[in-house]
Motif scaffolding. Structure first.
Motif, PDB file in Angstrom:
ATOM      1  N   UNK A 598       0.849  -1.197   0.000  1.00 16.01           N
ATOM      2  CA  UNK A 598       0.000   0.000   0.000  1.00 16.01           C
ATOM      3  C   UNK A 598       0.883   1.245   0.000  1.00 16.01           C
ATOM      4  N   UNK A 599       1.870   1.252   0.890  1.00 15.18           N
ATOM      5  CA  UNK A 599       2.758   2.420   0.988  1.00 15.18           C
ATOM      6  C   UNK A 599       3.507   2.629  -0.328  1.00 15.18           C
ATOM      7  N   UNK A 600       4.021   1.529  -0.867  1.00 14.22           N
ATOM      8  CA  UNK A 600       4.779   1.652  -2.116  1.00 14.22           C
ATOM      9  C   UNK A 600       3.881   2.155  -3.243  1.00 14.22           C
ATOM     10  N   UNK A 623      -6.628   3.139  -8.486  1.00 14.92           N
ATOM     11  CA  UNK A 623      -5.776   2.991  -7.294  1.00 14.92           C
ATOM     12  C   UNK A 623      -6.532   3.444  -6.042  1.00 14.92           C
ATOM     13  N   UNK A 624      -7.229   4.573  -6.160  1.00 17.87           N
ATOM     14  CA  UNK A 624      -7.987   5.056  -4.997  1.00 17.87           C
ATOM     15  C   UNK A 624      -9.017   3.997  -4.600  1.00 17.87           C
ATOM     16  N   UNK A 625      -9.678   3.419  -5.583  1.00 12.59           N
ATOM     17  CA  UNK A 625     -10.712   2.416  -5.280  1.00 12.59           C
ATOM     18  C   UNK A 625     -10.093   1.193  -4.597  1.00 12.59           C
ATOM     19  N   UNK A 626      -8.905   0.789  -5.070  1.00  7.68           N
ATOM     20  CA  UNK A 626      -8.255  -0.384  -4.464  1.00  7.68           C
ATOM     21  C   UNK A 626      -7.901  -0.107  -3.008  1.00  7.68           C
ATOM     22  N   UNK A 627      -7.327   1.067  -2.789  1.00  5.64           N
ATOM     23  CA  UNK A 627      -6.915   1.384  -1.419  1.00  5.64           C
ATOM     24  C   UNK A 627      -8.141   1.575  -0.521  1.00  5.64           C
ATOM     25  N   UNK A 628      -9.162   2.171  -1.077  1.00  6.80           N
ATOM     26  CA  UNK A 628     -10.399   2.364  -0.312  1.00  6.80           C
ATOM     27  C   UNK A 628     -10.978   1.002   0.086  1.00  6.80           C
ATOM     28  N   UNK A 629     -10.872   0.051  -0.811  1.00  7.50           N
ATOM     29  CA  UNK A 629     -11.384  -1.285  -0.528  1.00  7.50           C
ATOM     30  C   UNK A 629     -10.582  -1.941   0.594  1.00  7.50           C
ATOM     31  N   UNK A 643      -3.041   2.542   4.487  1.00  7.44           N
ATOM     32  CA  UNK A 643      -3.917   3.251   3.544  1.00  7.44           C
ATOM     33  C   UNK A 643      -4.225   4.650   4.063  1.00  7.44           C
ATOM     34  N   UNK A 644      -4.613   4.739   5.331  1.00  4.85           N
ATOM     35  CA  UNK A 644      -5.006   6.053   5.852  1.00  4.85           C
ATOM     36  C   UNK A 644      -3.799   6.992   5.851  1.00  4.85           C
ATOM     37  N   UNK A 645      -2.649   6.409   6.106  1.00  2.00           N
ATOM     38  CA  UNK A 645      -1.429   7.224   6.106  1.00  2.00           C
ATOM     39  C   UNK A 645      -1.113   7.722   4.684  1.00  2.00           C
ATOM     40  N   UNK A 679      -7.570   1.479  16.707  1.00  2.00           N
ATOM     41  CA  UNK A 679      -7.559   2.891  17.100  1.00  2.00           C
ATOM     42  C   UNK A 679      -6.547   3.697  16.294  1.00  2.00           C
ATOM     43  N   UNK A 680      -5.495   3.037  15.805  1.00  2.00           N
ATOM     44  CA  UNK A 680      -4.511   3.791  15.029  1.00  2.00           C
ATOM     45  C   UNK A 680      -5.087   4.226  13.681  1.00  2.00           C
ATOM     46  N   UNK A 681      -6.000   3.422  13.163  1.00  2.00           N
ATOM     47  CA  UNK A 681      -6.665   3.811  11.910  1.00  2.00           C
ATOM     48  C   UNK A 681      -7.561   5.026  12.185  1.00  2.00           C
TER      49      UNK A 681
END
Lengths: 862, 585
Positions: A598-600, A623-629, A643-645, A679-681
């Motif tokens: 995800x980060x890469x 890409x946005x859709x994949x990460x959102x999923x 992802x959130x990061x 909680x970190x998310x």
């Protein structure tokens, strides 16, 4: 408002105060503790009780504590009266008495009660059986240490024979006791000299305070003793003494003391049989660090030089690296220290080459080179010496201001040689080289250390002529199937750093020919070795070992971060399979790998879809859709956090489009993360919100730096801003997070809301929230305020709108920001979550419950 | 007194250890002509094969292993299952002087010369030792019994062969596959002219350097295999087998393959350990029994890894990475392999890997006449497996995950490329098939089929053959070639630790283990390092082993004692004695 420090002290004072409830409970606790029939308490409880007393006495030095609570002294008396007290209660009593006696007034009070002599004097507990227990001896020393904060205590101890006990305990079989005794003597000497003398001292000065004289005499006698253990104890004491002087004590007496013992220390350096050689290096380093020796020339530095010569490379290493960190150290000593550190590297270089081929790394050695050679020739010491040397060199390379020049090129050559030895690539000609090669082959420890130094060395200049060969070595490591996963990770890190260095070098050279020279030995001159790197990266991304896949993705991310502007890098990357493989790894069975993918991909997206690149097939939406999923469905926390990061990063970099698009994007994200179990998310979601708020404020405010002059402003930007935030459903998320079961989430939400309030209202009104008006919206806000105080918003969150708070209504939210006491909430959230359970009252109740003497039990008994 | 003698054979695999009579004297008492324990290496030091020493011990001749040197097949042209225009059009080889008398026997391909006939194998040494005098053959693992039919059926051998059950069963499969692969491609012509010594010296390398070519033989037949296997007596680990009441032999788990063994050969006062093909890695077989090797007078060490610089874990990683990259690019992967052994571990590794690598839809084919039997046998030898796999059996679950691969249709197995396979065949795919020499078996077909495309990859995992030599008749080749030899046998670091652990008085090993590899003379870590230094031997050398026998246990029975005429009533009583320096002839 008072300053934070005062608030902290006031809060602490309140927290640890002797409340009425505690004063009621304490006598029963003391009685129970003194009762030998009671079962023993566990050490943790007793330690907590001591901590409380320590806090009480720290905040209040008066005698009131013992006067108002006679049960405390009664407890001490009772324990002393026991014929055979248990070690734990005796140890507790000794420490308690020491803590109480730390102020002069309470010391006098306890003296009047004739308690201290029975605890720390001649008639102390040394005769009882419990003294055999190391915890009791340790507690005795701790008690004395706590007590010795005023002269009456010091004099009392010296006059009652306590010093002899401490000297004896220095050689205690328990290392904890021996160390505590040594620390106590250091404290006593420092305290005595600083409290009892006012003028400067000389070596022959008989005016040294009695206590200091006793300790110094003891040190000198021990140093001259024929007993090795006495010498060792004394050296340990001196090491602690000079170590403790650093940073706190600039007194001249350290200089005087040093002059007194210097000759003896010097003579020890020549004694090969002495086991305490490492301590000598420690003492010298501590003395060198002492400001009292700044600029001292001659004798001291001569001893340091002698130490560098006579100690073995392993013993001298820490001294050498310490000296090189000093601001004030003679240059010749620095050079000598550096030479000591470079000697093993020099030996490696010489051993690997033909006799006349390479001049090595040093012009001359400090100590006998045979010592280093023999250490490197031995299987057992070779890796140890090299790892230590490499660790020291890495430290030196990390220093911003190193006052000697490191021979970077030779050092690099030596590192490359080590790495080649370790992989069996090099065929040395000399017998020493063959032996070292045999010792180093497959030594992962040495490989890792060498790669760390190699990475650090990339920051240095003057290595450019070797870069071609260096990449050959690095690529060989990356390609070899025998490279251990941890070593591979380090190789990736070093490669990444050197690629960046090479890129800087390449861009700084306007003419291609110059770069060609630099890349001598590389086949693709004038080009960075990206093609080779991507070939090996593709293979590593397919590795069955998840650690390898993970570190490959990290390597990719680090390259993209640093080199994404580089044309050749972009071309090689986009023409390789790396993008596709990275995308595949979003579905890796290992969550760490998914997170790294995800980060890469997030970083790759910055250059492939958000930046215009011809021929790229990766569009933003997919890409946005994949990460959102992944954010919505991944069962593990790491990928969701990643992802959130990444979303926050995109937002920061302004890659999420216009405000309208960004608003929708943020809204979607926070709706996904607000119910996330991790909680970190959720915290990451708040960070995203914070960034979004600041960007929206910046974009919509006409003048972002203009102070807000009136309370509720009806200017258009503010309204628009509120509408944007409401449409994005920020407020529901923020207020809901205030009651999050994980405190950091609540704190962060509160911080964001305080920040927003600061934008919509003058800062001066923060401590004076608005009155809530009696209107439908006002009633809703009042409910919200009450609910927030109860901390149950998360449970009562208005889903159907029946409660009356409309989190998407700008007017209500403006009112909420103004009316809710966010500072109070902030303070509440900053309280330790265990502040109730950890209170002194709770502790006393726990003790009583454990000992079975609570009121209920007593009633039951009757 | 003398010790034991060693001498090697020319075949590359066989050894005989010969001993003197059981009772021995010290050096001073034994005349120089006294027979000694000898170890005879009946193997060529090829660097690839196995070594088969023989030992004579108490008048018992024990042959240790019976491996077959198959590297001779590399000199032959491949046997294509389907007519290959390329191979059939290869030009005949012509001598420098233009003579063409060998052009029917020898063909030229990309600068190499190959014999155009049925592949032949190099047989065990027969000159140093009359194999009809061998009393016992001890088999270490299924790879080390491939020459058995040549010994049992052609040499007058009348002794017994000892091996574990999995060794015999899987050995049978290997032999069956070998016979089947060669017999199903009958070759009309045979080549023998080139073997003439005068002709051979005119040939280019490596043919001119091939040794003992006159000894090379065609492959045995299935009846010979069956006859040979019938002479095998099955044994279990730690089972003590008395040989003629003189010597006791015991197999121990060696951790290398299913049923693989090391052997203890001992009398009451002497112990010789034979360590061959052992592994300390955690793979599927039962772990190596090291403890029982302690207190050996002599430890004969053979069968170390052939690729000491290649870490098996790293190679498996390399294998998977290359496989995934090829398939993702739309190419096929060919894995020339034996039908048993490393393939089980590779399938297990792929079982865990294919999902993570997104290869779930890629078919894996295992093609061998014995594929089905091999996969099934592996699941039933539970007691010979490592602890984890044994535990699975009690769950009950199949010990190897290839059962699940088969069940989910991810792994399909076929006896040959003909029949069902041709209907099911989908590309891209991964094919496991034999033979690793690339000279016979279904692999030849796939090399011909896929060799022209650079999308495809052949991955060599078996270390027995030089992959460059194996590929020689297929040149020029467009497909990618990856060499990932996976050899789980002991490396030199492990050997050092093992020797420190078991502390034998003397170590005996092939000469190549006592010096660095010729191409890496600086790698002194790639040789045996022990004290006292290992005693090494070369081909066709007889060694005197350095241990001294000082004691013998004898039993005196009443008949031997005779009757005391003055005390006829003395009852018979068994007595045991230990005589230091006892001499008896």
């Amino acid at each position: 408002m008072c300053d934070p420090q005062s608030r902290f002290v006031a809060r602490a004072r309140r927290r640890f105060a002797m409340t009425r409830e505690c004063a009621v409970l304490l006598p029963r606790v003391c009685a129970a503790l003194a009762d030998p029939r009671q079962p023993g308490l566990d050490d943790t409880c007793l330690e907590k009780l001591l901590d409380w007393f320590r806090s009480l006495t720290w905040f209040d030095p008066t005698v009131e504590l013992v006067r108002d609570n006679p049960c405390v002294t009664e407890l001490i008396s009772s324990v002393l009266a026991l014929p055979d007290p248990s070690p734990s209660i005796l140890a507790f009593t000794l420490q308690l008495a020491g803590i109480l006696a730390s102020s002069e007034s309470r010391f006098q009070h306890l003296q009047q009660e004739k308690l201290l002599g029975r605890l720390f004097g001649r008639e102390g507990p040394r005769g009882v059986a419990a003294w055999e227990d190391a915890s009791v001896r340790s507690a005795w020393l701790k008690g004395v240490h706590s007590m010795l904060h005023h002269l009456p205590a010091l004099r009392c101890l010296c006059s009652t024979g306590g010093m002899d006990v401490i000297f004896t305990l220095q050689g205690d079989p328990s290392l904890f006791v021996a160390s505590a005794a040594s620390q106590l003597l250091v404290h006593m000497l420092t305290f005595s000299l600083e409290s009892e003398t006012s003028k400067s001292l000389s070596t022959k000065d008989c005016d040294w305070p009695a206590c200091a004289q006793m300790i110094v005499k003891h040190i000198k006698e021990s140093l001259q003793s024929s007993s090795a253990s006495h010498v060792e104890q004394s050296l340990k004491l001196l090491s602690s003494l000079f170590g403790s002087c650093f940073g706190s004590c600039y007194a001249a007496w350290t200089d005087v003391l040093w002059l007194d013992i210097a000759k003896q220390i010097e003579s020890f350096l020549l004694e090969e049989t002495l086991q305490a050689q490492p301590m000598l290096a420690n003492i010298l380093l501590n003395v060198a660090r002492s400001p009292a020796f700044c600029g001292t020339e001659g004798s001291f530095w001569a001893i340091v030089t002698s130490a560098l010569e006579h100690l073995t490379p392993i013993q001298a290493g820490p001294l050498a690296v310490g000296l090189l960190k000093l601001c004030k150290c003679p240059q010749d000593v620095r050079i000598q220290a550096l030479t000591v550190l470079l000697q093993p590297m020099d030996c490696i270089l010489r051993a690997a080459s033909q006799p006349l081929e390479c001049a090595g790394l040093l012009d001359e050695s400090v100590s006998d080179p045979v010592t280093v050679e023999s250490l490197l020739s031995s299987k057992t010491s070779c890796a140890g010496l090299l790892c230590q040397t490499l660790a020291h060199l890495e430290k030196l390379l990390s220093l911003k201001h190193l006052r000697v020049d490191l021979p970077s090129e030779s050092l690099l050559r030596s590192l490359m040689t080590i790495l080649q030895f370790c992989h069996g690539f090099l065929s040395p000609a000399s017998p020493l080289g063959i032996t070292i090669s045999r010792n180093l082959i497959n030594s992962f420890r040495v490989q890792k250390s060498a790669l760390d130094v190699l990475a650090a060395l990339s920051e240095k200049k003057d290595c450019d002529t070797l870069i071609g060969s260096l990449f050959d070595v690095l690529l060989a490591y990356l390609q070899s199937p025998n490279t251990n996963p941890t070593v591979l990770k380090k190789t990736f890190q070093a490669t990444s750093k050197w690629l960046v260095h090479l890129q800087e070098l390449s861009s700084s050279n306007s003419q291609c020919q110059q770069t060609e020279k630099i890349l001598e030995g590389n086949k693709v001159v004038c080009h960075l070795p990206f093609t080779d790197v991507f070939v090996v990266l593709q293979k590593r991304l397919c590795s069955p070992c998840w650690e390898v896949r993970d570190s490959s993705l990290e390597f990719l991310t680090s390259m993209v971060k640093c080199l994404r502007e580089q044309k050749e890098f972009r071309q090689c990357l986009l023409s390789s399979e790396v993008l596709r493989l990275t995308e595949n790894l979003l579905e890796d069975p290992e969550s760490y790998v998914r997170a790294s993918a995800v980060t890469a991909l997030g970083h790759l997206a910055l250059m492939t879809c958000f930046a215009p690149v011809i021929g790229n097939q990766y569009n933003k939406e997919s890409i946005v859709a994949k990460l959102q999923e992944i954010l919505s469905t991944d069962s593990e926390g790491f990928p969701r956090r990643a992802v959130i990061s990444i979303f926050t990063k995109w937002l920061r970099e302004g890659c999420t489009g216009q405000l309208k698009d960004t608003e929708q994007f943020v809204s979607r994200v926070i709706q996904t993360v607000e119910h996330d179990l991790d909680w970190e998310v959720r915290l990451g979601g708040l960070e995203l919100v914070e960034v979004f708020c600041s960007q929206a404020i910046y974009q919509l405010s006409q003048c972002p730096y203009a102070p807000v002059s009136s309370a509720v402003t009806s200017s258009t930007p503010h309204n628009e801003l509120l509408q944007v935030f409401c449409r994005a459903k920020l407020f529901g998320f923020l207020f809901g997070s205030l009651c999050d079961c994980d405190k950091p989430v609540g704190q962060r939400a509160c911080d964001v809301l305080v920040g927003l309030r600061g934008h919509f209202y003058p800062v001066s009104t923060l401590e004076n929230p608005q009155e809530i008006e009696d209107s439908p919206a006002g009633r809703g806000i009042a409910w919200l305020q009450r609910t927030l105080r109860q901390g149950s918003l998360a449970q009562n969150f208005p889903t159907g709108g029946g409660v009356g708070v409309d989190f998407q209504d700008p007017e209500s939210m403006m009112l909420a920001l103004g009316a809710i006491d966010l500072l109070e909430l902030h303070d509440e959230l900053n309280k330790s979550s265990d502040h109730v359970e950890e209170s002194p009252q709770s502790l006393l109740q726990d003790i009583l419950a454990t000992l079975g003497t609570t009121g209920d039990n007593e009633v039951d008994c009757y | 007194m003398s010790g034991v003698e060693l001498s090697p054979c020319t075949c590359g695999f066989c050894w005989t250890l010969r001993g003197t009579r059981w009772l021995h004297l010290n050096d001073a008492q034994v005349p120089p002509t006294s027979p000694a324990h000898r170890l005879i290496k009946l193997a060529k030091p090829l660097g690839f094969g196995y070594t088969n020493p023989s030992i004579q011990f108490k008048s018992t001749t024990i042959m240790l292993d019976c491996g077959l040197d198959m590297t001779s097949t590399l000199n032959f042209l491949p046997l294509p299952l389907v007519q290959s225009p390329r191979l059939s059009k290869l030009p005949g080889w012509v001598l420098k002087d233009g003579s063409m008398f060998l052009d029917k026997e020898l063909k030229e391909c990309s600068g190499h010369v190959f014999v155009d006939s049925v592949p032949e194998f190099c047989l065990p040494e027969t000159e140093l030792l009359d194999l009809s005098t061998v009393d016992v053959i001890l088999i270490s693992n299924y790879h080390c019994m491939m020459a058995l039919p040549y010994i049992t059926e052609y040499t007058g051998f009348t002794g017994t062969v000892y091996a574990t059950e999995p060794t015999v069963q899987i050995g049978r499969l290997l032999m069956e596959e070998l016979v089947n692969s060669i017999e199903r491609v009958p070759k009309a012509q045979s080549a023998s002219m080139w073997k003439n010594k005068e002709v051979q010296r005119l040939l280019p390398a490596p043919l001119k350097d091939a040794v003992e070519v006159s000894m090379w033989r065609k492959c045995y037949t299935m009846p010979e295999v069956n006859a040979a296997l019938s002479k095998i007596q099955l044994v279990g680990y730690s089972q003590k087998i008395e040989l003629f009441g003189a010597v006791q032999v015991t197999p121990l788990s060696s951790g290398y393959a299913l049923g693989s063994s090391n052997w203890i050969i001992q009398s009451h006062y002497e112990k010789v350990s034979y360590v061959s093909g052992s592994s300390l890695l955690t793979t599927h077989p039962q772990p190596m029994d090291q403890a029982s090797l302690k207190n050996s007078d002599v430890l004969i060490l053979t069968g170390l890894t052939q690729i000491p610089t290649a870490n098996p874990d790293g190679m498996v990683g390399e294998f998977c990475s290359n496989l995934a990259m090829t398939v993702r690019n739309g190419g096929n992967v060919l894995v020339p392999c034996y039908p048993s052994g490393v393939i089980y571990d590779l399938l297990e590794c792929l079982y865990q890997y294919i999902d993570s690598a997104g290869l779930s839809n890629v078919p894996f084919y295992f093609i061998s006449p014995v594929a089905n039997s091999s996969l099934e046998f592996s699941q039933i030898f539970a007691e010979w497996l490592c602890h984890n796999k044994q535990t699975k059996v009690y769950l009950p679950e199949p010990p190897f995950p290839h059962a699940e691969l088969i069940q989910t249709n991810k792994l399909k197995h076929y006896p040959s490329i003909h029949g069902d396979f041709s209907n099911d065949f989908k590309q891209p795919c991964v094919v496991f098939t034999g033979h690793p020499s690339l000279r016979f078996g279904d692999v030849v077909h796939f090399m011909e089929l896929w060799g022209k495309s650079s999308l495809n990859t052949v991955i060599f995992t078996e270390p027995d053959f030089s992959y460059l030599d194996a590929l020689a008749p297929y040149q020029p080749l467009a497909m990618k070639c990856v060499y990932c030899p996976i050899d789980t046998r002991l490396n030199f670091i492990q050997v050092s630790k093992l020797l420190k652990e078991v502390q034998p008085l003397h170590v005996v090993c092939p000469e190549q283990y006592t010096q660095p590899p010729p191409t890496q003379s600086h790698r002194t870590d790639l040789m045996i390092d022990c004290q006292p230094p290992a005693m090494s031997y070369r081909r066709a050398e007889v060694l005197t082993l350095p241990y001294k026998r000082r004691y013998e246990k004898i039993e005196i029975m009443p008949d031997d004692l005779g009757k005391d005429p003055e005390n006829p009533g003395v009852s018979s009583q068994e007595l045991s004695f230990s005589f230091p320096k006892f001499s008896c002839s």
